[in-house]
Design a protein around this motif. Structure first.
Motif, mmCIF file in Angstrom:
data_model
loop_
_atom_site.group_PDB
_atom_site.id
_atom_site.type_symbol
_atom_site.label_atom_id
_atom_site.label_comp_id
_atom_site.label_asym_id
_atom_site.label_seq_id
_atom_site.Cartn_x
_atom_site.Cartn_y
_atom_site.Cartn_z
ATOM 1 N N ASN A 274 0.809 -1.222 0.000
ATOM 2 C CA ASN A 274 0.000 0.000 0.000
ATOM 3 C C ASN A 274 0.840 1.269 0.000
ATOM 4 O O ASN A 274 0.309 2.363 -0.201
ATOM 5 C CB ASN A 274 -0.932 0.012 1.221
ATOM 6 N N SER A 275 2.131 1.127 0.241
ATOM 7 C CA SER A 275 2.998 2.310 0.272
ATOM 8 C C SER A 275 3.371 2.792 -1.131
ATOM 9 O O SER A 275 4.041 3.812 -1.269
ATOM 10 C CB SER A 275 4.277 2.001 1.063
ATOM 11 N N ILE A 276 2.929 2.065 -2.149
ATOM 12 C CA ILE A 276 3.215 2.460 -3.530
ATOM 13 C C ILE A 276 1.924 2.932 -4.187
ATOM 14 O O ILE A 276 0.922 2.214 -4.217
ATOM 15 C CB ILE A 276 3.824 1.294 -4.330
ATOM 16 N N ASP A 277 1.944 4.155 -4.692
ATOM 17 C CA ASP A 277 0.788 4.736 -5.383
ATOM 18 C C ASP A 277 0.887 4.483 -6.882
ATOM 19 O O ASP A 277 1.968 4.622 -7.470
ATOM 20 C CB ASP A 277 0.715 6.240 -5.126
ATOM 21 N N PHE A 278 -0.255 4.153 -7.499
ATOM 22 C CA PHE A 278 -0.315 3.913 -8.940
ATOM 23 C C PHE A 278 -1.202 4.964 -9.592
ATOM 24 O O PHE A 278 -2.222 5.377 -9.034
ATOM 25 C CB PHE A 278 -0.877 2.516 -9.236
ATOM 26 N N GLU A 279 -0.813 5.361 -10.812
ATOM 27 C CA GLU A 279 -1.613 6.340 -11.559
ATOM 28 C C GLU A 279 -1.470 6.049 -13.051
ATOM 29 O O GLU A 279 -0.365 5.817 -13.554
ATOM 30 C CB GLU A 279 -1.138 7.764 -11.250
ATOM 31 N N VAL A 280 -2.601 6.050 -13.757
ATOM 32 C CA VAL A 280 -2.611 5.883 -15.219
ATOM 33 C C VAL A 280 -3.198 7.143 -15.820
ATOM 34 O O VAL A 280 -4.333 7.528 -15.509
ATOM 35 C CB VAL A 280 -3.437 4.652 -15.654
ATOM 36 N N THR A 281 -2.430 7.809 -16.673
ATOM 37 C CA THR A 281 -2.879 9.059 -17.288
ATOM 38 C C THR A 281 -2.649 9.010 -18.794
ATOM 39 O O THR A 281 -1.953 8.131 -19.302
ATOM 40 C CB THR A 281 -2.105 10.262 -16.705
ATOM 41 N N GLY A 282 -3.242 9.992 -19.482
ATOM 42 C CA GLY A 282 -2.975 10.128 -20.912
ATOM 43 C C GLY A 282 -4.212 10.033 -21.771
ATOM 44 O O GLY A 282 -5.349 10.123 -21.298
ATOM 45 N N ASP A 283 -3.971 9.822 -23.048
ATOM 46 C CA ASP A 283 -5.023 9.784 -24.066
ATOM 47 C C ASP A 283 -5.754 8.437 -24.009
ATOM 48 O O ASP A 283 -5.137 7.380 -24.158
ATOM 49 C CB ASP A 283 -4.380 10.008 -25.439
ATOM 50 N N LYS A 284 -7.083 8.502 -23.842
ATOM 51 C CA LYS A 284 -7.875 7.273 -23.727
ATOM 52 C C LYS A 284 -8.341 6.738 -25.075
ATOM 53 O O LYS A 284 -8.975 5.672 -25.133
ATOM 54 C CB LYS A 284 -9.105 7.527 -22.836
ATOM 55 N N ASN A 285 -8.061 7.443 -26.153
ATOM 56 C CA ASN A 285 -8.614 7.082 -27.461
ATOM 57 C C ASN A 285 -7.606 6.455 -28.418
ATOM 58 O O ASN A 285 -7.891 6.279 -29.597
ATOM 59 C CB ASN A 285 -9.218 8.323 -28.122
ATOM 60 N N LEU A 286 -6.434 6.124 -27.935
ATOM 61 C CA LEU A 286 -5.414 5.555 -28.812
ATOM 62 C C LEU A 286 -5.622 4.052 -28.954
ATOM 63 O O LEU A 286 -5.833 3.344 -27.961
ATOM 64 C CB LEU A 286 -4.018 5.837 -28.253
ATOM 65 N N VAL A 287 -5.550 3.563 -30.190
ATOM 66 C CA VAL A 287 -5.817 2.157 -30.488
ATOM 67 C C VAL A 287 -4.582 1.525 -31.116
ATOM 68 O O VAL A 287 -3.961 2.093 -32.008
ATOM 69 C CB VAL A 287 -7.019 2.019 -31.446
ATOM 70 N N ALA A 288 -4.248 0.326 -30.635
ATOM 71 C CA ALA A 288 -3.101 -0.406 -31.183
ATOM 72 C C ALA A 288 -3.473 -1.865 -31.359
ATOM 73 O O ALA A 288 -4.422 -2.364 -30.746
ATOM 74 C CB ALA A 288 -1.893 -0.279 -30.254
ATOM 75 N N GLY A 289 -2.712 -2.552 -32.207
ATOM 76 C CA GLY A 289 -2.897 -3.987 -32.386
ATOM 77 C C GLY A 289 -2.206 -4.729 -31.245
ATOM 78 O O GLY A 289 -0.981 -4.685 -31.133
ATOM 79 N N LEU A 290 -2.988 -5.406 -30.391
ATOM 80 C CA LEU A 290 -2.438 -6.045 -29.206
ATOM 81 C C LEU A 290 -2.906 -7.482 -29.085
ATOM 82 O O LEU A 290 -4.014 -7.823 -29.506
ATOM 83 C CB LEU A 290 -2.855 -5.280 -27.932
ATOM 84 N N ASN A 291 -2.044 -8.296 -28.503
ATOM 85 C CA ASN A 291 -2.457 -9.599 -28.013
ATOM 86 C C ASN A 291 -2.536 -9.453 -26.500
ATOM 87 O O ASN A 291 -1.507 -9.286 -25.837
ATOM 88 C CB ASN A 291 -1.437 -10.675 -28.404
#
Length: 403
Positions: A274-291
């Motif tokens: 719990n002593s490590i904080d996580f954050e995800v930011t940025g453009d939500k509309n980017l699309v890539a080819g992923l497995n």
């Protein structure tokens, strides 16, 4: 010192040994060149003395011996007077040098003629190679210019030709050996991965059955602990699926990068301190080819690496943005850990490299393989500062942008 570092050390030792051999070859050849050059200088001086003797000789009976000494020296030479006017030449191309006219002799139509450009070039070469030999005559003096023999000229360049041929051969041999070794490593990776997936299959199926049994027996359909157990078993299924895909070309599908990463980070954050904080930011509309199974593995390895680098309290931020000029998606994983020395930016992706007492050192190596070989992208250490943190960057092709 791990296996990779041992191999690297041996490469340096072999390279140093090759440098010693090359240096020894060059040194010995230069030694021979200096000795031959001194010998040719002596021959040129003898030839000069014989020329002087021919010009000033009073005893004609002695001349045959002088001519014999002079003609035994075949070093290319040009003789000029103190004004720089041509007097005599030896060892040059007979088809391009001056033939003095002989009285009562008719010069044939196709006879050799004096080529001033050739003569000038040869004289310039001789001046650049050696100091002229000066012979004093009753009236004035002559300067004898000479150049290296064909043997000496060839000997000077021989070691470089020899070393170049050896270097090309060694490069081809190393490339072939390295390619063969990598192919063998890939086969081991694929075999180990598929066997791991096969071995995981049975216990995962059993765990799924036990969870269903617990739900029915204890009426625990809504129990959060059972739900988390179910999530972990599903995670094991994904891991097994990942290993089964190693060695075969995965199918890439279009996905929103932000959503995939956010989903995994939400799963990952409750399983670390719990002593490590996580954050995800940025453009939500980017699309890539992923497995998805393989790409989640990439994010998992990078997040684990970031968690291990943080000693105590810290933060991990994932920023997703784009480079529109190159049509690329940039994913930066930024941590506040202990950092990586600049000299290790490339080494961290090598198999077996690890700073932990326990571990195989394969996580980042797998990450690089999955991103580059299966997703046609790039992954590298973008920036790092000791004591402050590290930024890993993933580059993917931007398929389209919505919104």
């Amino acid at each position: 010192m791990n296996a990779y570092q041992n191999i690297k050390l041996w490469k340096y030792i072999l390279f140093a040994f090759a440098v010693v051999i090359a240096s020894g070859s060059l040194f010995y050849t230069n030694y021979l060149v200096r000795n031959i050059a001194r010998s040719e200088r002596t021959r040129a001086q003898i030839w000069a003395m014989s020329m002087k003797q021919v010009i000033s000789a009073d005893d004609n009976d002695f001349l045959p011996y002088v001519f014999a000494v002079r003609d035994s020296s075949i070093i290319p030479a040009i003789v000029t007077n103190e004004k720089g006017e041509f007097q005599y030449s030896r060892g040059l191309d007979s088809n391009r040098t001056f033939i003095p006219p002989i009285p009562d002799v008719v010069i044939e139509k196709n006879a050799p003629r004096y080529d001033p450009d050739y003569f000038k070039a040869e004289l310039q070469t001789m001046k650049s190679q050696h100091e002229p030999i000066k012979i004093i005559l009753p009236r004035g003096y002559w300067l004898i210019y000479y150049k290296d023999s064909a043997l000496l000229s060839q000997l000077k360049i021989f070691p470089y030709v020899q070393l170049s041929v050896i270097a090309v051969f060694l490069l081809l041999a190393y490339t072939a050996f390295n390619s063969s070794r990598k192919s063998e490593q890939n086969q081991v990776w694929v075999g180990l991965a598929k066997e791991t997936a096969h071995q995981l299959g049975t216990p995962i199926s059993s765990l799924m059955a036990w969870i269903e049994l617990i739900k029915d027996k204890f009426n625990a359909e809504e129990d959060p602990l059972v739900a988390e157990m179910e999530n972990d078993v599903k995670r094991l299924e994904i891991v097994a699926d990942r290993f089964s895909k190693i060695g075969s070309k995965p199918k890439l599908e279009e996905h929103f990068v932000f959503d995939i990463i956010e989903d995994f980070v939400n799963y990952f954050r409750i399983r670390v301190s719990n002593s490590i904080d996580f954050e995800v930011t940025g453009d939500k509309n980017l699309v890539a080819g992923l497995n998805i199974p393989l790409f989640d593995w990439v994010i998992e390895n990078l997040l684990k690496n970031a968690v291990n680098a943080i000693e105590g309290k810290g933060s991990i931020k994932v920023n997703i943005h784009t480079n529109k000029t190159k049509d690329q998606i940039l994913i930066d994983i930024i941590d506040t850990g202990k950092g990586i020395p600049r000299s290790k930016f490339i080494t961290v992706f090598q198999p077996g490299y690890t700073t932990r007492k326990r571990g195989w050192g394969l996580g980042l190596s797998l990450t690089k393989r999955i991103v580059e070989n299966y997703h046609n992208g790039q992954v590298f250490v973008r920036d790092s500062e000791l004591g402050k943190g590290t930024t890993f960057r993933i580059i993917l092709k931007n398929i389209r942008q919505n919104g």
